[in-house]
Design a protein around this motif. Sequence first.
Motif, PDB file in Angstrom:
ATOM      1  N   LEU A 147      73.410   1.304  41.120  1.00 23.68           N
ATOM      2  CA  LEU A 147      72.864   2.160  40.055  1.00 23.68           C
ATOM      3  C   LEU A 147      73.686   1.980  38.780  1.00 23.68           C
ATOM      4  CD1 LEU A 147      72.171   5.416  42.119  1.00 23.68           C
ATOM      5  CD2 LEU A 147      70.528   3.694  41.369  1.00 23.68           C
ATOM      6  N   LEU A 153      75.806   8.674  41.332  1.00 23.25           N
ATOM      7  CA  LEU A 153      75.726   9.669  42.412  1.00 23.25           C
ATOM      8  C   LEU A 153      74.312  10.221  42.562  1.00 23.25           C
ATOM      9  CD1 LEU A 153      79.047  11.704  41.953  1.00 23.25           C
ATOM     10  CD2 LEU A 153      78.562   9.919  43.638  1.00 23.25           C
ATOM     11  N   HIS A 154      73.348   9.608  41.870  1.00 26.89           N
ATOM     12  CA  HIS A 154      71.978  10.140  41.951  1.00 26.89           C
ATOM     13  C   HIS A 154      71.505  10.148  43.409  1.00 26.89           C
ATOM     14  CE1 HIS A 154      67.531   9.980  40.439  1.00 26.89           C
ATOM     15  NE2 HIS A 154      67.888  11.189  40.843  1.00 26.89           N
ATOM     16  N   GLY A 155      71.044  11.310  43.851  1.00 30.50           N
ATOM     17  CA  GLY A 155      70.567  11.447  45.225  1.00 30.50           C
ATOM     18  C   GLY A 155      71.600  12.040  46.167  1.00 30.50           C
ATOM     19  N   ARG A 156      72.862  12.107  45.731  1.00 28.00           N
ATOM     20  CA  ARG A 156      73.914  12.647  46.601  1.00 28.00           C
ATOM     21  C   ARG A 156      74.014  14.160  46.429  1.00 28.00           C
ATOM     22  NH1 ARG A 156      75.438   9.228  50.557  1.00 28.00           N
ATOM     23  NH2 ARG A 156      76.356   7.307  49.764  1.00 28.00           N
ATOM     24  N   THR A 197      65.783  17.014  38.069  1.00 30.28           N
ATOM     25  CA  THR A 197      65.023  16.004  38.807  1.00 30.28           C
ATOM     26  C   THR A 197      64.925  14.715  37.983  1.00 30.28           C
ATOM     27  OG1 THR A 197      63.719  17.733  39.849  1.00 30.28           O
ATOM     28  CG2 THR A 197      62.786  15.512  39.890  1.00 30.28           C
ATOM     29  N   GLY A 198      65.244  13.596  38.645  1.00 33.73           N
ATOM     30  CA  GLY A 198      65.185  12.301  37.950  1.00 33.73           C
ATOM     31  C   GLY A 198      66.242  12.163  36.870  1.00 33.73           C
ATOM     32  N   ASP A 221      75.713  15.719  51.797  1.00 35.50           N
ATOM     33  CA  ASP A 221      76.182  14.404  52.226  1.00 35.50           C
ATOM     34  C   ASP A 221      77.708  14.348  52.217  1.00 35.50           C
ATOM     35  OD1 ASP A 221      73.494  13.216  52.095  1.00 35.50           O
ATOM     36  OD2 ASP A 221      73.740  13.499  49.940  1.00 35.50           O
ATOM     37  N   ARG A 240      76.552  18.416  58.497  1.00 40.28           N
ATOM     38  CA  ARG A 240      75.519  17.436  58.831  1.00 40.28           C
ATOM     39  C   ARG A 240      76.167  16.284  59.590  1.00 40.28           C
ATOM     40  NH1 ARG A 240      71.883  14.249  54.151  1.00 40.28           N
ATOM     41  NH2 ARG A 240      71.729  12.301  55.288  1.00 40.28           N
TER      42      ARG A 240
ATOM     43  N   ASP B 221      67.077  10.404  53.088  1.00 41.55           N
ATOM     44  CA  ASP B 221      67.760   9.692  52.004  1.00 41.55           C
ATOM     45  C   ASP B 221      66.975   8.448  51.597  1.00 41.55           C
ATOM     46  OD1 ASP B 221      70.205  11.289  52.279  1.00 41.55           O
ATOM     47  OD2 ASP B 221      70.429  10.230  54.185  1.00 41.55           O
ATOM     48  N   ARG B 240      62.792  13.798  48.281  1.00 43.91           N
ATOM     49  CA  ARG B 240      64.054  14.368  47.815  1.00 43.91           C
ATOM     50  C   ARG B 240      64.428  13.707  46.487  1.00 43.91           C
ATOM     51  NH1 ARG B 240      69.747  13.882  51.375  1.00 43.91           N
ATOM     52  NH2 ARG B 240      71.111  13.721  49.579  1.00 43.91           N
ATOM     53  N   ASP B 241      64.945  14.480  45.558  1.00 42.97           N
ATOM     54  CA  ASP B 241      65.383  13.910  44.284  1.00 42.97           C
ATOM     55  C   ASP B 241      66.481  12.874  44.538  1.00 42.97           C
ATOM     56  OD1 ASP B 241      65.691  13.512  41.523  1.00 42.97           O
ATOM     57  OD2 ASP B 241      67.276  15.006  41.433  1.00 42.97           O
ATOM     58  N   GLY B 242      66.324  11.704  43.941  1.00 44.61           N
ATOM     59  CA  GLY B 242      67.324  10.643  44.114  1.00 44.61           C
ATOM     60  C   GLY B 242      67.125   9.812  45.368  1.00 44.61           C
ATOM     61  N   VAL B 243      65.991   9.969  46.028  1.00 48.52           N
ATOM     62  CA  VAL B 243      65.685   9.211  47.242  1.00 48.52           C
ATOM     63  C   VAL B 243      65.601   7.711  46.931  1.00 48.52           C
ATOM     64  CG1 VAL B 243      63.164   9.335  46.903  1.00 48.52           C
ATOM     65  CG2 VAL B 243      64.093   9.193  49.236  1.00 48.52           C
ATOM     66  N   ILE B 244      65.837   6.909  47.946  1.00 46.09           N
ATOM     67  CA  ILE B 244      65.647   5.460  47.842  1.00 46.09           C
ATOM     68  C   ILE B 244      64.344   5.118  48.555  1.00 46.09           C
ATOM     69  CG2 ILE B 244      66.561   3.243  48.680  1.00 46.09           C
ATOM     70  CD1 ILE B 244      69.382   4.464  48.176  1.00 46.09           C
ATOM     71  N   GLU B 260      59.850   8.743  38.862  1.00 45.66           N
ATOM     72  CA  GLU B 260      60.389   9.957  38.228  1.00 45.66           C
ATOM     73  C   GLU B 260      61.338  10.700  39.156  1.00 45.66           C
ATOM     74  OE1 GLU B 260      57.042  12.248  36.797  1.00 45.66           O
ATOM     75  OE2 GLU B 260      56.240  10.468  35.769  1.00 45.66           O
ATOM     76  N   LYS B 261      61.317  10.358  40.436  1.00 50.33           N
ATOM     77  CA  LYS B 261      62.131  11.091  41.395  1.00 50.33           C
ATOM     78  C   LYS B 261      63.120  10.203  42.145  1.00 50.33           C
ATOM     79  CE  LYS B 261      61.136  15.279  43.890  1.00 50.33           C
ATOM     80  NZ  LYS B 261      60.077  15.941  44.672  1.00 50.33           N
ATOM     81  N   ALA B 262      62.753   8.945  42.373  1.00 48.39           N
ATOM     82  CA  ALA B 262      63.611   8.058  43.172  1.00 48.39           C
ATOM     83  C   ALA B 262      64.783   7.545  42.346  1.00 48.39           C
ATOM     84  CB  ALA B 262      62.779   6.882  43.677  1.00 48.39           C
ATOM     85  N   SER B 263      65.885   7.212  43.034  1.00 48.49           N
ATOM     86  CA  SER B 263      66.993   6.544  42.342  1.00 48.49           C
ATOM     87  C   SER B 263      66.806   5.032  42.387  1.00 48.49           C
ATOM     88  CB  SER B 263      68.340   6.949  42.944  1.00 48.49           C
ATOM     89  OG  SER B 263      68.410   6.601  44.311  1.00 48.49           O
TER      90      SER B 263
END
Lengths: 291, 291
Positions: A147, A153-156, A197-198, A221, A240, B221, B240-244, B260-263
């Motif tokens: 990235l 750290l997007h998504g973490r 978001t995003g 995470d 988790r 994730d 999920r925001d930042g999903v792959i 708009e949502k995925a990393s």
Amino acid sequence: MSCKTVLSKEISSSFREELKATIKSRGIKPKLVGFLANQDPSAVKYAESTSKTCEETGVVFELRKCNREELEDQIVEANEDDNIHGIMVYYPVFGDHVEGLCHKYIYNMYHNVRFLDREETKKCIIPCTPLAIVKVLEFIGVYNPVLPYGNRLHGRVITIINRSEIVGRPLAALLANDGGKVFSVDINSIQEFHRGTGLKLKKHEVRDTNLKLEEIVPISDVVITGVPTPSYKLPTALLRDGVIVINFSAFKNFEDNVREKASIYVPAVGKVTIAMLERNLLRLFDYKSQD
Amino acid sequence: MSCKTVLSKEISSSFREELKATIKSRGIKPKLVGFLANQDPSAVKYAESTSKTCEETGVVFELRKCNREELEDQIVEANEDDNIHGIMVYYPVFGDHVEGLCHKYIYNMYHNVRFLDREETKKCIIPCTPLAIVKVLEFIGVYNPVLPYGNRLHGRVITIINRSEIVGRPLAALLANDGGKVFSVDINSIQEFHRGTGLKLKKHEVRDTNLKLEEIVPISDVVITGVPTPSYKLPTALLRDGVIVINFSAFKNFEDNVREKASIYVPAVGKVTIAMLERNLLRLFDYKSQD
């Protein structure tokens, strides 16, 4: 046991080697002055390790002891001395108040301003412990280098149990500015730091959340703890499976069985903090000589 | 837009360059025979790209067309020909049945047996598309290289929408064997593939889950889709925001607003699949010459 324990010595060694090589090859003598205005055993220990590491890497370190009433004058005096490139104050001095960080750097950090100059040649100084934890997260693969810089750290989802002004709050801001969704926990409340978001926001925003610790830890995470009491233990059952856990408290904030559930456990970050202290000093040395 | 789109061309290029250099420097002529026993336009297209890539990298590719009734005899004949190092069959041939993968490799893959020999010099062959998706996940930072080999997905939750015998099910097994918690979705059910808390099992186990797609996608994730219809679209709102997100279907299984949502968004994996096909061929060439 599948959990991997990563020690701060291992993480800091490449930074220490780089610092040592830079100082030697450039033939410079960066000088750090540490002020100790308390008898806190952790602060004394921190001062001792600073001294030892500085000696190893070629940084001149001078420890100045004083009463807390004299401290302000002493700082002003050291700040005007051209032979001193960095100053640190061992906490606590006056208890819980915000202490000692330079206002400009604090402002820039919280507003996601990363450079002092328009040409982006002079990086801002980040407080040592939060910066050390960023470097730990990079080392153990939480930052995704695929990235772009600033969004890694997007998504973490990251929980930080500590919201002190010197570690927990600036850390939450740094990680949220880098794209993470951060839950910042203290004894009174839980706050959420994120860029939306995003990552539609340029810098993070903060809001209170009604979620409880029992709800945020299982979806995190990464869990980072810094509770300064020996009795505090985060229940492993909440975590988790495969979580990454990092402790920066002087006390173990995780239960002994945490390794049965975590994928990576970093029990302490102290050595990385001192490497970052020296790294900051070297930046300050350069900024002073460029003035 | 903060989402990073990663194309399969970019991911495959280092593999292709390596294959090309190896074949050239060793002066070898590995030969692949492809059997086309259908008129499926996707299969024809796949055969054409195989031919093109093989030519570029120095692999001898021969396409043999036949009726599906003749196919078995033709495969047996090619298998006995010492000048042929690899055989592939373009699917579908007989519809939904399990087709054509060598039994030993299937067994080893599902049982997390990674080598053919005790000395661990000969790696097992993995089917090309699942292997390509593993390489994609490595490239985009989902595998954590800090963790030991075999456990690098520990802590990752991955949904795969497709449970075909040639991609979805082997992929679920591979990712669970590598430590991930995998939800495998098909039109009839959702299964969970994993190695238990703390990866206490040596190989994955499978169980049915009562969780619904609406419950698993928001906690994933990574979401991987392979639904072979143009009408299927996974709702972005579930993610999920930042999903792959990774799509291996010939059709776009994500909505246009997924970025708009995925990393990270990987729209296709075809070029990596062909690189893995050639990589497998080179292994088979070596195993044959070592016999």
